[in-house]
Design an enzyme around this catalytic site. Structure first.
Site: not given
Length: 514
Positions: A120, A247, A297, A349, A386
């Protein structure tokens, strides 16, 4: 001469004989040719008329939005089209995604400078700088050596986002991965190794030789007044090991240097807003916010299928895209925005096709949101991938067969391989879905007869056993609409995308004038 003349007469005779039929077809008269009233025939003719009506838009692209579906191979698009249609209760194979309704399309050759199959990082660099480089590096040319700081000196590239800031445009990056991951980092970072996302990812030697981590490059980005919009995951790369995650209090940041890069970014801008949950994101007052950072996140954002389970809440890719456009379009000079559906790749993946397709559906929803929020007269939207993956669509399933199901043929029979066991329409060439026996030898393939292959956690079978499925080297699609979208036709190299965007927007030329 006698034979040539006879041939000419015969040819004229044939033309005259078929003129009535041709005229009937052209005029749409059912008496022309037998299939003239067939719905497939009329549908294709309607597509032809749409193509004939196309007129190139040669306005300067005031705004540019580049959508990147990470790992969104052509089989992924096909499977997503069918999956999305079947979810809506309509015919999947004839369904069309938003991206597929764009008037122009091309194929992109994704090889990197040193590999037939790219990762990528260099593929994103190709799109943001116009240069193909080597695997695993970001923002530097092909002269560098992987993980070699000395080789990177003097070999940095200028990205289209850096040029845009120099030209006075607004800029933004939106992703479902970590904001320091390869594709989003290609907008701003320059490093000989893509995995140096935080200082703790580097050795003391790397740092002593002058290399800096990607997260620190993000917050100290020196171009213009910096990104107006930064939305995604990865706050752990920006926070020190002494700081508990908001979080997940039992987890801490990853930075060993003690720097709180979120705080540093906030201090840099008087009108900034930082949010890490859905409620805060929804309540951002755009009238009072000039720079927005949202990190939802500690690492990557949740898969779309799992987003609703997140306790703090996460905005969808479409919601992030809509808010980004609302902020960026306030600049009269225009904007450029990168939007990545990054977790298509992660699901592939893992040989988890169901999640990959859900991620692609979410990306298409974001594309639809962008189309609704912009004007095609002045906004160029480019959608591409990509790189590819090894997902395949095979067998002879009947037309309405569930795309995630076992292959049932047109006679209603479950198709079976030579081992007597059924198989799914979707599978992978390699990855964790293969059965590995003692010593790495292939084991017996699982019998899927009583398996719910349509379940979200189902792992597709693959041919070669690997812990993580690899990228594919096949060409990927480009879809485009808006000013100079007609440049995206034929087969082009991935770095052509930069040049087409640059031509349409005139960003490099405008940057030189500043």
């Amino acid at each position: 001469m006698r034979y040539a003349g006879s041939g000419l007469k015969a040819g004229l005779f044939l033309i005259l004989a078929f003129l009535p039929l041709l005229d009937g077809a052209v005029q749409g008269q059912p008496g022309g040719i037998p299939q003239a009233s067939d719905n497939y025939f009329t549908s294709a003719d309607a597509q032809l008329q749409q193509k004939l009506a196309l007129r190139p838009n040669t306005n300067r692209a005031k705004n540019v939005i580049l959508f990147v579906g990470d790992g969104m191979s052509i089989p992924t698009i096909t499977a997503t089209r069918i999956y999305a249609g079947q979810k809506k209760g309509i015919d999947g194979v004839s369904n069309k995604l938003t991206m597929e309704n764009f008037p122009y399309a091309a194929l992109s050759r994704t090889y990197s400078h040193n590999s037939q199959v790219t990762d990528s990082a260099p593929s994103a660099v190709a799109m943001t700088t116009g240069v193909k480089t080597i695997n695993d590096v970001i923002g530097v040319n092909q002269k560098v050596r992987r993980r070699d700081c000395a080789s990177a000196r003097g070999n940095s590239l200028l990205t289209i986002f850096e040029m845009a800031e120099m030209a006075g445009l607004s800029t933004g990056v939106v992703t479902t991965t970590r904001i320091t991951h390869a594709t989003p980092a290609s907008a701003y970072a320059h490093t000989p190794f893509r995995d140096w996302e935080a200082d703790s990812d580097m050795t003391a030697k790397d740092r002593s030789e002058g290399c800096t981590d990607i997260a620190s490059q993000l917050v100290s980005w020196p171009h213009g007044d910096g990104f107006e919009v930064i939305l995604g995951g990865g706050r752990g790369k920006l926070q020190p090991t002494t700081t508990a995650d908001p979080e997940y209090p039992h987890q801490r940041g990853e930075r060993a240097d003690g720097r709180d890069l979120v705080a540093e970014w906030q201090k840099r801008y008087n009108n900034s807003a930082y949010v890490w949950n859905k409620a805060a994101f929804d309540n951002v007052d755009l009238a009072k916010t000039g720079h927005l950072m949202g990190l939802f996140e500690r690492s990557d954002m949740n898969f779309e299928t799992d987003r609703a389970k997140d306790g703090a809440g996460e905005p969808s890719l479409a919601e992030m895209t809509t808010k980004a456009i609302a902020m960026l379009r306030r600049n009269g000079e225009g904007f450029i925005l990168l939007v990545e559906g990054g977790r298509i790749d992660h699901a592939h993946h893992a040989n988890n096709a169901a999640r990959a397709l859900e991620e692609a559906v979410a990306l298409d929803a974001a594309i639809a949101a962008a189309v609704a929020a912009t004007d095609p007269a002045d906004t160029l939207i480019v959608v591409t991938a990509d790189h590819a993956h090894t997902l395949g669509i095979q067998g002879y399933p009947k037309r309405d067969n569930p795309i995630l199901g076992l292959v049932v043929d047109v006679e209603g029979k479950i198709a079976r391989a030579s081992d007597g066991k059924p198989y799914t329409t979707l599978s992978y060439a390699n990855g964790p879905g293969a059965v590995s026996g003692p010593g790495g030898q292939m084991g017996a393939r699982a019998d899927l007869t009583n398996t719910d292959t349509k379940g979200i956690d189902f792992v597709q079978q693959s041919a070669l056993p690997l812990g993580s499925e690899t990228h594919g080297g096949d060409d990927v699609a480009i879809f485009a609409t808006g000013p100079f979208a007609h440049l995206f036709t034929g087969v082009v190299d991935e770095n052509f995308i930069f040049h087409a965007i640059a031509h349409a927007s005139q960003i490099p030329a405008r940057a030189r004038l500043k």
